[in-house]
Enzyme design. Structure first.
Site, PDB file in Angstrom:
ATOM      1  N   LYS A  41      -1.122 -13.193  18.900  1.00 42.96           N
ATOM      2  CA  LYS A  41      -2.016 -12.393  19.745  1.00 42.96           C
ATOM      3  C   LYS A  41      -2.558 -13.268  20.877  1.00 42.96           C
ATOM      4  CE  LYS A  41      -1.628  -8.976  16.747  1.00 42.96           C
ATOM      5  NZ  LYS A  41      -2.446  -8.776  15.592  1.00 42.96           N
ATOM      6  N   LEU A  42      -2.997 -12.640  21.973  1.00 42.93           N
ATOM      7  CA  LEU A  42      -3.250 -13.381  23.207  1.00 42.93           C
ATOM      8  C   LEU A  42      -4.126 -14.627  23.040  1.00 42.93           C
ATOM      9  CD1 LEU A  42      -2.902 -13.592  26.310  1.00 42.93           C
ATOM     10  CD2 LEU A  42      -5.046 -12.320  26.499  1.00 42.93           C
ATOM     11  N   THR A 101       4.134   1.612   6.935  1.00 43.74           N
ATOM     12  CA  THR A 101       2.902   0.976   6.435  1.00 43.74           C
ATOM     13  C   THR A 101       1.652   1.721   6.901  1.00 43.74           C
ATOM     14  OG1 THR A 101       3.936  -1.201   6.371  1.00 43.74           O
ATOM     15  CG2 THR A 101       1.537  -1.149   6.508  1.00 43.74           C
ATOM     16  N   SER A 103       0.843   5.133  15.453  1.00 41.21           N
ATOM     17  CA  SER A 103       0.805   5.104  13.977  1.00 41.21           C
ATOM     18  C   SER A 103      -0.636   5.035  13.477  1.00 41.21           C
ATOM     19  CB  SER A 103       1.643   3.937  13.433  1.00 41.21           C
ATOM     20  OG  SER A 103       1.037   2.694  13.745  1.00 41.21           O
ATOM     21  N   LYS A 104      -1.495   4.299  14.192  1.00 36.49           N
ATOM     22  CA  LYS A 104      -2.909   4.238  13.788  1.00 36.49           C
ATOM     23  C   LYS A 104      -3.574   5.607  14.008  1.00 36.49           C
ATOM     24  CE  LYS A 104      -5.039   1.158  12.553  1.00 36.49           C
ATOM     25  NZ  LYS A 104      -5.282   0.551  11.206  1.00 36.49           N
ATOM     26  N   ILE A 116       0.824  -1.220   0.000  1.00 38.19           N
ATOM     27  CA  ILE A 116       0.000   0.000   0.000  1.00 38.19           C
ATOM     28  C   ILE A 116       0.857   1.268   0.000  1.00 38.19           C
ATOM     29  CG2 ILE A 116      -2.096  -0.968   1.053  1.00 38.19           C
ATOM     30  CD1 ILE A 116      -1.107   0.292   3.757  1.00 38.19           C
ATOM     31  N   THR A 152      -8.646   1.525  15.485  1.00 39.81           N
ATOM     32  CA  THR A 152      -8.666   0.748  16.729  1.00 39.81           C
ATOM     33  C   THR A 152      -8.983   1.639  17.922  1.00 39.81           C
ATOM     34  OG1 THR A 152      -7.174  -0.362  18.277  1.00 39.81           O
ATOM     35  CG2 THR A 152      -6.142   1.036  16.675  1.00 39.81           C
ATOM     36  N   ASP A 153      -9.563   1.031  18.955  1.00 37.49           N
ATOM     37  CA  ASP A 153      -9.809   1.794  20.193  1.00 37.49           C
ATOM     38  C   ASP A 153      -8.500   2.190  20.869  1.00 37.49           C
ATOM     39  OD1 ASP A 153      -9.041  -0.749  21.080  1.00 37.49           O
ATOM     40  OD2 ASP A 153     -10.722  -1.016  22.444  1.00 37.49           O
ATOM     41  N   GLU A 154      -7.383   1.559  20.456  1.00 40.29           N
ATOM     42  CA  GLU A 154      -6.108   1.839  21.130  1.00 40.29           C
ATOM     43  C   GLU A 154      -5.634   3.274  20.889  1.00 40.29           C
ATOM     44  OE1 GLU A 154      -3.244  -1.378  21.069  1.00 40.29           O
ATOM     45  OE2 GLU A 154      -4.831  -2.841  20.704  1.00 40.29           O
ATOM     46  N   TYR A 173       1.525 -11.319  30.749  1.00 38.23           N
ATOM     47  CA  TYR A 173       2.347 -10.149  31.080  1.00 38.23           C
ATOM     48  C   TYR A 173       1.941  -9.557  32.431  1.00 38.23           C
ATOM     49  CZ  TYR A 173       3.285 -10.073  26.001  1.00 38.23           C
ATOM     50  OH  TYR A 173       3.628 -10.393  24.718  1.00 38.23           O
TER      51      TYR A 173
HETATM   52  P1  NAD Z   1      -3.196  -8.689  10.625  1.00 36.21           P
HETATM   53  O1  NAD Z   1      -1.813  -8.365  11.087  1.00 36.21           O
HETATM   54  O2  NAD Z   1      -3.749 -10.036  10.889  1.00 36.21           O
HETATM   55  O3  NAD Z   1      -3.295  -8.458   9.042  1.00 36.21           O
HETATM   56  C1  NAD Z   1      -2.704  -7.370   8.411  1.00 36.21           C
HETATM   57  C2  NAD Z   1      -2.668  -7.654   6.908  1.00 36.21           C
HETATM   58  O4  NAD Z   1      -2.117  -6.492   6.266  1.00 36.21           O
HETATM   59  C3  NAD Z   1      -1.778  -8.846   6.531  1.00 36.21           C
HETATM   60  O5  NAD Z   1      -2.472  -9.657   5.601  1.00 36.21           O
HETATM   61  C4  NAD Z   1      -0.559  -8.207   5.905  1.00 36.21           C
HETATM   62  O6  NAD Z   1       0.040  -9.024   4.912  1.00 36.21           O
HETATM   63  C5  NAD Z   1      -1.155  -6.939   5.300  1.00 36.21           C
HETATM   64  N1  NAD Z   1      -0.141  -5.876   5.118  1.00 36.21           N
HETATM   65  C6  NAD Z   1       0.792  -5.468   6.020  1.00 36.21           C
HETATM   66  N2  NAD Z   1       1.554  -4.503   5.468  1.00 36.21           N
HETATM   67  C7  NAD Z   1       1.082  -4.296   4.210  1.00 36.21           C
HETATM   68  C8  NAD Z   1       1.446  -3.411   3.153  1.00 36.21           C
HETATM   69  N3  NAD Z   1       2.488  -2.549   3.279  1.00 36.21           N
HETATM   70  N4  NAD Z   1       0.733  -3.438   2.001  1.00 36.21           N
HETATM   71  C9  NAD Z   1      -0.308  -4.318   1.860  1.00 36.21           C
HETATM   72  N5  NAD Z   1      -0.682  -5.192   2.807  1.00 36.21           N
HETATM   73  C10 NAD Z   1       0.008  -5.173   3.972  1.00 36.21           C
HETATM   74  O7  NAD Z   1      -4.113  -7.535  11.235  1.00 36.21           O
HETATM   75  P2  NAD Z   1      -5.610  -7.616  11.769  1.00 36.21           P
HETATM   76  O8  NAD Z   1      -5.595  -8.021  13.181  1.00 36.21           O
HETATM   77  O9  NAD Z   1      -6.440  -8.346  10.779  1.00 36.21           O
HETATM   78  O10 NAD Z   1      -5.989  -6.065  11.741  1.00 36.21           O
HETATM   79  C11 NAD Z   1      -6.524  -5.468  10.561  1.00 36.21           C
HETATM   80  C12 NAD Z   1      -6.816  -4.012  10.826  1.00 36.21           C
HETATM   81  O11 NAD Z   1      -7.746  -3.896  11.899  1.00 36.21           O
HETATM   82  C13 NAD Z   1      -5.585  -3.203  11.239  1.00 36.21           C
HETATM   83  O12 NAD Z   1      -5.642  -1.961  10.597  1.00 36.21           O
HETATM   84  C14 NAD Z   1      -5.729  -3.045  12.743  1.00 36.21           C
HETATM   85  O13 NAD Z   1      -5.143  -1.847  13.183  1.00 36.21           O
HETATM   86  C15 NAD Z   1      -7.233  -3.020  12.902  1.00 36.21           C
HETATM   87  N6  NAD Z   1      -7.756  -3.524  14.183  1.00 36.21           N
HETATM   88  C16 NAD Z   1      -7.350  -4.740  14.667  1.00 36.21           C
HETATM   89  C17 NAD Z   1      -7.893  -5.223  15.856  1.00 36.21           C
HETATM   90  C18 NAD Z   1      -7.508  -6.573  16.396  1.00 36.21           C
HETATM   91  O14 NAD Z   1      -7.935  -6.930  17.509  1.00 36.21           O
HETATM   92  N7  NAD Z   1      -6.764  -7.400  15.674  1.00 36.21           N
HETATM   93  C19 NAD Z   1      -8.829  -4.456  16.550  1.00 36.21           C
HETATM   94  C20 NAD Z   1      -9.220  -3.221  16.037  1.00 36.21           C
HETATM   95  C21 NAD Z   1      -8.672  -2.764  14.835  1.00 36.21           C
HETATM   96  P1  TYD Z   2      -2.704  -8.593  22.207  1.00 36.49           P
HETATM   97  O1  TYD Z   2      -3.447  -9.805  21.761  1.00 36.49           O
HETATM   98  O2  TYD Z   2      -1.284  -8.419  21.767  1.00 36.49           O
HETATM   99  O3  TYD Z   2      -3.599  -7.330  21.798  1.00 36.49           O
HETATM  100  P2  TYD Z   2      -3.427  -5.763  22.200  1.00 36.49           P
HETATM  101  O4  TYD Z   2      -2.083  -5.546  22.759  1.00 36.49           O
HETATM  102  O5  TYD Z   2      -3.598  -5.086  20.882  1.00 36.49           O
HETATM  103  O6  TYD Z   2      -4.530  -5.474  23.167  1.00 36.49           O
HETATM  104  O7  TYD Z   2      -2.714  -8.551  23.785  1.00 36.49           O
HETATM  105  C1  TYD Z   2      -3.932  -8.582  24.512  1.00 36.49           C
HETATM  106  C2  TYD Z   2      -3.584  -8.447  25.979  1.00 36.49           C
HETATM  107  O8  TYD Z   2      -2.900  -9.632  26.395  1.00 36.49           O
HETATM  108  C3  TYD Z   2      -2.645  -7.296  26.294  1.00 36.49           C
HETATM  109  O9  TYD Z   2      -3.022  -6.725  27.538  1.00 36.49           O
HETATM  110  C4  TYD Z   2      -1.277  -7.937  26.398  1.00 36.49           C
HETATM  111  C5  TYD Z   2      -1.598  -9.327  26.911  1.00 36.49           C
HETATM  112  N1  TYD Z   2      -0.707 -10.421  26.456  1.00 36.49           N
HETATM  113  C6  TYD Z   2      -0.167 -11.321  27.390  1.00 36.49           C
HETATM  114  O10 TYD Z   2      -0.392 -11.191  28.616  1.00 36.49           O
HETATM  115  N2  TYD Z   2       0.612 -12.335  26.920  1.00 36.49           N
HETATM  116  C7  TYD Z   2       0.878 -12.493  25.596  1.00 36.49           C
HETATM  117  O11 TYD Z   2       1.635 -13.431  25.230  1.00 36.49           O
HETATM  118  C8  TYD Z   2       0.327 -11.563  24.664  1.00 36.49           C
HETATM  119  C9  TYD Z   2       0.610 -11.695  23.188  1.00 36.49           C
HETATM  120  C10 TYD Z   2      -0.479 -10.552  25.137  1.00 36.49           C
END
Ligand code: NAD
Ligand code: TYD
Length: 336
Positions: free
Chosen positions: A191-192, A100, A155-156, A60, A125-127, A209
């Site tokens: 992720k957790l 990115t 960054s978001k 992108i 994201t809510d973050e 953690y």
């Molecule tokens: P993910 O890491 O599983 O997927 C990200 C995707 O983006 C991957 O397929 C990766 O290959 C692609 N990507 C990365 N860099 C790229 C680039 N330069 N060009 C094109 N593609 C690229 O992420 P996710 O958990 O599915 O999150 C998706 C979106 O939702 C993100 O924007 C994240 O900030 C947002 N979001 C995630 C959560 C969550 O709990 N996972 C919650 C709220 C919002």
């Molecule tokens: P994560 O899944 O990385 O999401 P985010 O940081 O975006 O909320 O983590 C969720 C919560 O779990 C966060 O408070 C950090 C914690 N965590 C652990 O305690 N152990 C782990 O191995 C990971 C990846 C996260």
């Protein structure tokens, strides 16, 4: 109707692509993804033969490639998920998050402005709101000031501000969605929740953690998909929508729920050093989206049970992911 979905090989984008391809056979869905460590196309085996699904491998942040793709396909809608998404990785390697998440978003906004897309939905994201304290009556609303704490959330937040600026300055029709933590099928096992499920199934220690009392507000990924679909079609131009289902749990509660559902021992829990700058609590007030007509279908109990079953049924998928590059990353990160 041509719809570009960025990051459609990732967790949430992947679920969204499948949902859209099935729900809207009359739309052409373009999945644009760079296939970084987090991108995986095997999840799309069931839809890749469908005539309304198309895949484009691209970065992108590559302005030339993105501009010529937009000129060629004349997208009507853009739904932008592509990002670096893991907080821990942003702590050890923030540069790629700037490249990115900020630059990549600006490249997409500029291309969208040039061809005049009808809607640009930016999945945030809510973050970006920072953290709440443990008072259970406080929530993030759309008016909460942006105060990101990690390089990821910063960054978001930066990309959110660019999206807002393209609306205010150029009149680009945009929405920003800010969702709480997602979980569900195809969640990358760094992720957790998927990390805990995969490690418990492999009889490995689960790193928690700090004291495990940090709180996250969990939403099933399919409820996130229906929310984005609604915002795409019905969201008021320029508006922000928070997405969440009031499912707050401490990390320790989440880990213990998974361990007990799988019938394993809590001795697998290992308390490890806390994450730097670890946000205490996230909690979403979704009233504005509910007023638009959205309602989640999963409770945390039904969603986590479905998700654990999915990981039991799809071991081959996550096993191919937790070897190789990821295994090295995990060992460096935790050494448990
Ligand atoms: P993910 O890491 O599983 O997927 C990200 C995707 O983006 C991957 O397929 C990766 O290959 C692609 N990507 C990365 N860099 C790229 C680039 N330069 N060009 C094109 N593609 C690229 O992420 P996710 O958990 O599915 O999150 C998706 C979106 O939702 C993100 O924007 C994240 O900030 C947002 N979001 C995630 C959560 C969550 O709990 N996972 C919650 C709220 C919002
Ligand atoms: P994560 O899944 O990385 O999401 P985010 O940081 O975006 O909320 O983590 C969720 C919560 O779990 C966060 O408070 C950090 C914690 N965590 C652990 O305690 N152990 C782990 O191995 C990971 C990846 C996260």
């Amino acid at each position: 109707m041509n719809i570009l979905v960025t990051g459609g090989a990732g967790f949430i984008g992947g679920n969204f692509v499948q949902y859209m391809v099935d729900k809207y056979p009359q739309y052409d869905i373009y999945n644009l993804d760079l296939l970084t460590y987090a991108g995986d196309l095997t999840k799309h085996r069931e839809i890749e033969q469908k005539v309304n699904y198309h895949f484009v491998k691209a970065d992108i942040a590559d302005r030339e490639v993105i501009n010529s793709l937009f000129e060629k396909e004349k997208f009507d809608y853009v739904v932008h998920f592509a990002a670096e998404s893991h907080v821990d990785r942003s702590i050890t390697n923030p540069g790629i998050f700037v490249q990115t998440n900020i630059l990549g978003t600006q490249v997409l906004l500029e291309a969208s402005k040039k061809i005049g897309v009808s809607k640009f939905v930016h999945v945030s994201t809510d973050e970006v709101y920072g953290e709440l304290d443990f008072d259970p009556t406080t929530f993030f609303t759309e008016d909460t000031p942006i105060q990101p704490n990690s390089p990821y959330s910063a960054s978001k937040a930066s990309s959110d501000l660019l999206v807002r600026a393209y609306h205010e300055t150029y009149g680009l029709p945009v929405n920003i969605t800010r969702c709480s933590n997602n979980y569900g099928p195809y969640h990358f096992p760094e992720k957790l929740i998927p990390l805990t499920i995969s490690r418990v199934l492999n009889k490995q220690k689960v790193p928690v953690y700090g004291d495990g009392k940090n709180i996250r507000d969990w939403l099933h990924v399919l409820d996130h998909c229906t929310a984005i679909d609604l915002v795409l079609h019905e969201g008021a131009n320029g508006d922000v929508y928070n997405i969440g289902g009031h499912n707050e749990r401490t990390n320790l509660e989440v880990v213990k729920t998974i361990i007990s559902t799988l019938g394993k021992s809590e001795e697998l829990i290992e308390f490890v050093a806390d994450r730097l700058g670890h946000d205490k609590r996230y909690a979403i007030d979704p009233t504005k989206l509910e007023q638009l007509g959205w309602k989640p279908t999963y409770t945390f109990e039904t969603g986590i049970a479905q998700t654990i079953q999915w990981y039991l049924d799809n071991k081959a998928w996550w096993e191919q992911i937790i070897c190789g590059d990821y295994e090295n990353y995990f060992e460096e990160q935790y050494s448990v």
